[in-house]
Design a protein around this motif. Sequence first.
Motif, short mmCIF file in Angstrom:
data_model
loop_
_atom_site.label_atom_id
_atom_site.label_comp_id
_atom_site.label_asym_id
_atom_site.label_seq_id
_atom_site.Cartn_x
_atom_site.Cartn_y
_atom_site.Cartn_z
N PHE A 109 -17.08 0.66 1.05
CA PHE A 109 -16.63 0.09 2.33
C PHE A 109 -16.79 1.17 3.41
CE2 PHE A 109 -14.26 -2.58 -0.68
CZ PHE A 109 -14.54 -3.85 -0.17
N SER A 110 -17.15 0.73 4.60
CA SER A 110 -17.35 1.68 5.69
C SER A 110 -16.15 1.69 6.63
CB SER A 110 -18.61 1.33 6.49
OG SER A 110 -18.37 0.25 7.37
N ARG A 111 -16.09 2.71 7.47
CA ARG A 111 -15.00 2.81 8.44
C ARG A 111 -14.89 1.56 9.31
NH1 ARG A 111 -15.56 8.98 10.93
NH2 ARG A 111 -14.95 10.10 9.03
N ALA A 112 -16.02 0.94 9.59
CA ALA A 112 -15.99 -0.26 10.42
C ALA A 112 -15.26 -1.40 9.74
CB ALA A 112 -17.43 -0.69 10.75
N ASP A 113 -15.11 -1.32 8.40
CA ASP A 113 -14.48 -2.39 7.64
C ASP A 113 -13.03 -2.08 7.25
OD1 ASP A 113 -17.00 -3.71 7.62
OD2 ASP A 113 -17.62 -2.42 5.95
N GLN A 114 -12.47 -0.97 7.74
CA GLN A 114 -11.13 -0.56 7.32
C GLN A 114 -10.08 -1.61 7.67
OE1 GLN A 114 -10.16 2.77 5.76
NE2 GLN A 114 -8.67 1.21 5.20
N SER A 115 -10.16 -2.18 8.86
CA SER A 115 -9.13 -3.15 9.25
C SER A 115 -9.19 -4.41 8.38
CB SER A 115 -9.28 -3.52 10.73
OG SER A 115 -10.56 -4.10 10.98
N THR A 116 -10.39 -4.82 7.99
CA THR A 116 -10.53 -5.98 7.11
C THR A 116 -9.96 -5.67 5.73
OG1 THR A 116 -12.53 -6.68 8.28
CG2 THR A 116 -12.18 -7.58 6.08
N LEU A 117 -10.27 -4.48 5.23
CA LEU A 117 -9.74 -4.07 3.92
C LEU A 117 -8.22 -3.99 3.96
CD1 LEU A 117 -10.32 -3.11 1.05
CD2 LEU A 117 -10.72 -0.82 1.97
N ASP A 118 -7.67 -3.43 5.03
CA ASP A 118 -6.21 -3.35 5.17
C ASP A 118 -5.58 -4.73 5.21
OD1 ASP A 118 -6.36 -0.59 5.21
OD2 ASP A 118 -6.22 -0.42 7.39
N ALA A 119 -6.24 -5.65 5.90
CA ALA A 119 -5.70 -7.01 6.00
C ALA A 119 -5.66 -7.67 4.63
CB ALA A 119 -6.54 -7.84 6.97
N TYR A 120 -6.66 -7.43 3.82
CA TYR A 120 -6.66 -8.01 2.47
C TYR A 120 -5.56 -7.40 1.61
CZ TYR A 120 -7.93 -9.44 -2.18
OH TYR A 120 -7.87 -9.96 -3.45
#
Length: 324
Positions: A98-109
């Motif tokens: 996962f990239s830094r750009a996807d951190q908020s999506t990962l956190d939401a999950y």
Amino acid sequence: MTRRLPLLALPLLLAACATPPQSQPPQTLYHYQLGEGTDDRPLSLAQAVDKVRDADIVLVGELHSHPAVHLLQANLLAELAEQSRQDGRGLVLSMEQFSRADQSTLDAYLAGRIGEAALIRDGNAWPNYPSDYRPLVEFAKAQQLTVIAANAPKPLVSCVGQEGPEWLDKLPASRRSQLARELTLGDDGYRQKFMASLHHGDADGNARRFAAQTSWDDTMAESMVDYLKQHPGRRIMHIAGNFHVEGGLGIASRIASRNPALRVALVVPETGSLDGKAAPGRSADVRVHIAPLPERWLNAAEMKQDMGALHQSRSRDCSQWLQP
């Protein structure tokens, strides 16, 4: 009174003692054997985890999609989580996938605000996420572990390889922050290893390719160093492709340049027998013996067909990323 064995029983007993033990069942692609990094002394999983107990960051190399490596990662994550709990240190999972750009999506999950379909779609999960990385993320979610989306976004890295590292200076701040603040572009051991792996290309093109390669390593290293600076006392298990981990030439060297006080352990998979032949660079703390995957290509024509499609997919218009 001493009892005597019947005369017929003695030959049977001697025969049983002379019979060699049955051979081990054939190994599958899920099988792995752990060994001491220097002398290949066999290690149990518990012994391997104890060997890396003092590390601030445990780098676990992988051969992408290898079943044994992904099984080891899940087992290792669970053991490290328990060890960290006993030691009073919070464990964090860090991922190349996962990239830094996807951190908020990962956190939401992880927080239960979105479902897995949204994570896979909006988090740009790798195609083998359900089979190989789901167990890690689900364990982290169940145990409420932080997961770092450590990598640089692939489209931006591809543009570094296409345009050169100077292209990063043109990015707006919001996108520039998705890659490491500084890239390691000197003629170090990692650059030499990378250049030796190339079989084509001109000097300028290969220099751009290395800038793209180290964009991943520098970004992953910086993500972890920054996290530990903000959360001292915690420890990280990071998973990444073996090229980034083996020998300590990739991510580990970039961590050391940013914070040499951090203790980094290497867990490195190898195909073939554990025969003491370590990879160039620093020896692994734990070596993982696994069976090789099937041959990807059987001839040059197959490879050319695959690589041609790959290079075509990487050609992109990089100007789109320069807009605020």
